[in-house]
Design a protein around this motif. Structure first.
Motif, PDB file in Angstrom:
ATOM      1  N   PRO A  58      -7.859   4.390  -8.836  1.00 15.45           N
ATOM      2  CA  PRO A  58      -9.653   5.147  -8.482  1.00 15.45           C
ATOM      3  C   PRO A  58     -10.045   4.675  -8.943  1.00 15.45           C
ATOM      4  N   LEU A  88      -7.544   2.264  -0.176  1.00 16.53           N
ATOM      5  CA  LEU A  88      -6.156   3.168  -1.038  1.00 16.53           C
ATOM      6  C   LEU A  88      -5.572   3.977  -0.929  1.00 16.53           C
ATOM      7  N   ASN A  89      -6.403   4.841   0.449  1.00 13.00           N
ATOM      8  CA  ASN A  89      -6.099   6.323   0.222  1.00 13.00           C
ATOM      9  C   ASN A  89      -4.885   5.910   2.055  1.00 13.00           C
ATOM     10  N   PRO A  90      -4.368   7.024   1.713  1.00 14.01           N
ATOM     11  CA  PRO A  90      -3.676   7.655   2.959  1.00 14.01           C
ATOM     12  C   PRO A  90      -4.710   6.925   4.494  1.00 14.01           C
ATOM     13  N   HIS A  91      -4.107   6.479   5.451  1.00 11.59           N
ATOM     14  CA  HIS A  91      -4.659   6.224   6.837  1.00 11.59           C
ATOM     15  C   HIS A  91      -5.903   5.673   6.190  1.00 11.59           C
ATOM     16  N   GLU A  99      -8.704   7.940   6.130  1.00  8.65           N
ATOM     17  CA  GLU A  99      -9.462   8.237   7.562  1.00  8.65           C
ATOM     18  C   GLU A  99     -10.675   9.399   7.207  1.00  8.65           C
ATOM     19  N   PHE A 109      -9.708  11.380   2.809  1.00  2.81           N
ATOM     20  CA  PHE A 109      -8.425  11.970   2.101  1.00  2.81           C
ATOM     21  C   PHE A 109      -9.144  11.104   0.800  1.00  2.81           C
ATOM     22  N   GLY A 110     -10.294  10.667   0.353  1.00  4.97           N
ATOM     23  CA  GLY A 110     -10.910  10.217  -0.714  1.00  4.97           C
ATOM     24  C   GLY A 110     -11.816   9.287   0.282  1.00  4.97           C
ATOM     25  N   GLU A 144     -13.346   6.253  -1.553  1.00  6.29           N
ATOM     26  CA  GLU A 144     -13.642   5.076  -1.609  1.00  6.29           C
ATOM     27  C   GLU A 144     -13.483   3.777  -1.048  1.00  6.29           C
ATOM     28  N   ALA A 157      -2.575   1.450   5.025  1.00  7.95           N
ATOM     29  CA  ALA A 157      -1.853   0.369   3.886  1.00  7.95           C
ATOM     30  C   ALA A 157      -0.782   0.444   4.864  1.00  7.95           C
ATOM     31  N   ASP A 158       0.223   1.825   5.385  1.00  5.19           N
ATOM     32  CA  ASP A 158       1.421   1.941   5.861  1.00  5.19           C
ATOM     33  C   ASP A 158       1.649   1.156   7.207  1.00  5.19           C
ATOM     34  N   THR A 159       0.434   0.123   7.698  1.00  3.89           N
ATOM     35  CA  THR A 159       0.988   0.139   8.897  1.00  3.89           C
ATOM     36  C   THR A 159       0.326  -2.229   8.750  1.00  3.89           C
ATOM     37  N   TYR A 173      -3.417  -1.479  -5.330  1.00  2.00           N
ATOM     38  CA  TYR A 173      -3.198  -1.617  -7.171  1.00  2.00           C
ATOM     39  C   TYR A 173      -1.022  -2.179  -6.483  1.00  2.00           C
ATOM     40  N   ASP A 225       2.248  -0.906  -6.290  1.00  2.00           N
ATOM     41  CA  ASP A 225       3.896  -0.924  -6.022  1.00  2.00           C
ATOM     42  C   ASP A 225       2.741  -1.087  -3.962  1.00  2.00           C
ATOM     43  N   GLN A 226       1.656  -0.918  -3.707  1.00  5.59           N
ATOM     44  CA  GLN A 226       0.903  -0.994  -1.986  1.00  5.59           C
ATOM     45  C   GLN A 226       1.197  -2.504  -1.977  1.00  5.59           C
TER      46      GLN A 226
END
Lengths: 316, 316
Positions: free
Chosen positions: B163, B197-200, B203, B207-208, B210, B235-237, B254, B256-257
């Motif tokens: 981060p 960077l963060n989930p969703h 959102e 959740f962050g 950045e 990142a998940d979609t 990062y 692994d992303q």
């Protein structure tokens, strides 16, 4: 027919795609063979959605009818406090019924966070709500599909908060929940693959100590208990085909580590299962989709898979 | 033939699979049509590897022969200080020659970190070495394959450190490097997808922060400069097929992303390209593979792709 498990499906946010998905579930001939369904929703909303879609399903449906929602005031696709409040009442009642044994499982259509917030509901989503209602503490999210099963050590937190939450006890706990879930899925000795947190799984401590301090000890502890666990593996190669073939369930350290590969392999067909609750609860892997609500164009594949999984677990 | 670019391939750690890959490259009829090759290695080691493999390639090869390595002392598959030292000398000389214009590009076979360390070399790997030799400061790693191109904002650092390294300036810089690389790959107006960077993607800050503080401003700045950039996407979609089809290059926050999806789609065929250097440098996407060194069983697909990409860029 009477022997089939009764599953409660909660309507979710009335202004989203939840109501139409519920109607499609009760009309599904596939589901009719594996379970009975009861919608936890509002008859007025369901009737309006049926009219909008031109489908006649409600007559045959078993509905717990939320008495407090003014159905005519619901505007599809809009964040509304009355919708957040109604959605919460439906979940609360369904959890009550499943906890009493009146239902064998629940499947929850999506909530809208802002609508819950507008209604003064303090829970940001289902998981926190269900944990509070049932008193469960050691829970985790599992994403399930034919291609992949992934359990998450951390979920909806910022990346900055992840390292502090990856504790030995939590990793061990999620390994145990993953194992139990796969046994329930019919795998006798589930093969569990645990991901590292850092690139190259920390490369012997060069890029982070979490592997050595918390993940490796948790894996060793689980192995000592007789579980079939490998890892921590570098996450970038953990999801290549050869490793997937040797894995029944993954334990991922954070949301995107597990959900990037999951959604690549099972977009729109995944099921979200909350592990560690005293009840069976699944949900589809999507949101309220306000932009296409009440139009009948939403895919019901994930919701269908969610009900099927709940029915399978309910039958034991 | 004389017009074909001359590419230097460094042998990497002599005890790994580098020497045999170099020999296979100089014997490749595919490469013979697109470039000329010069190995930066050691003739004694190459002769021993040829004998072990039973291949007669060396006679036709152009080799810069490292004079300081005692070839007979090299034990395949073992971490040795003499190997780390020789590997560094080969890279240093190749960089010198490419910087002078004697080579059009370099392709580097893998180094072994522990062997470098044993030799007292302070660089942990190629990237740091190349940055130091060339004085480049604004560099990033790109992974390239037919399926996917991914540039990394951070690389070999712990998740806890990520981060703090995701700054507006760095994200903007990597977007620019990604754009330039794809133009070089022949894409006129590269479509760039930036991950959150963060989930969703945080959102909306739940959740962050950045995304709002650094990534969104960097994307806006790049757009103002006329680049075709979307994001930050969750990142998940971001890596599902429909988004991949609309993307020429990804910017991941990062390691692994970016590398989880990359290796799922292009395992063993990926090429690592260092962007931002004043020279062209590619490398295969694997390590020294000490366990199978000097046996002739290592796949040369990634090395071949690395030379092909270097040749394409060298031809302009």
């Amino acid at each position: 027919m009477r022997d089939l498990p009764l599953i409660g499906i909660t309507m979710g946010d009335p202004a989203g795609i939840g109501p139409e998905l519920c109607l499609r579930m009760v009309a599904s001939p596939v589901l009719g063979k594996v379970c009975r369904l009861r919608i936890y929703g509002n008859k007025g909303v369901l009737a309006r959605v049926e009219e909008a879609l031109g489908v006649p399903n409600l007559a045959c449906a078993d509905v717990w009818d939320d008495p407090a929602l003014d159905a005519d005031a619901v505007v599809p696709g809009r964040v509304q406090a009355i919708c957040g409040a109604a959605a919460e009442r439906c979940v609360a009642r369904a959890v009550e019924d499943v906890s009493k044994g009146d239902l064998a499982a629940i499947v929850t259509a999506p909530l809208h966070k802002a609508a819950l917030h507008a209604a003064g509901v303090s829970y940001p989503g289902h998981t926190e709500m269900l944990a509070a209602y049932t008193g469960a503490r050691e829970i985790c999210m599992m994403m399930a599909s034919e291609a992949l099963h992934v359990c998450l050590v951390t979920t909806h937190v910022s990346v900055a908060d992840v390292p502090g939450l990856v504790t030995r006890a939590r990793v061990r706990q999620v390994i145990g929940l993953a194992h139990a879930a796969m046994v329930r899925q019919g795998v006798k000795v589930p093969r569990i693959t645990v991901c590292g947190l850092n690139p190259h799984a920390g490369e012997d401590g060069a890029f982070g100590q979490e592997e050595q301090r918390t993940i490796v000890p948790a894996v060793q502890e689980a192995r000592s208990s007789g579980l079939d666990v490998q890892g921590p593996l570098p996450a970038d190669t953990a999801f290549i085909p050869s490793v997937r073939e040797a894995t029944d369930v993954y334990v991922a350290m954070y949301h995107d580590q597990g959900l990037i590969p999951f959604k690549m392999l099972a977009f729109e067909t995944g099921v979200n299962v909350t592990l560690g609750l005293p009840i069976i609860r699944t949900s589809p892997d999507h949101g309220t989709a306000f932009d296409i609500a009440w139009r009948g164009v939403a895919s019901d594949r994930s919701m269908l898979a969610a009900v099927q999984l709940a029915a399978r677990w309910a039958r034991g």
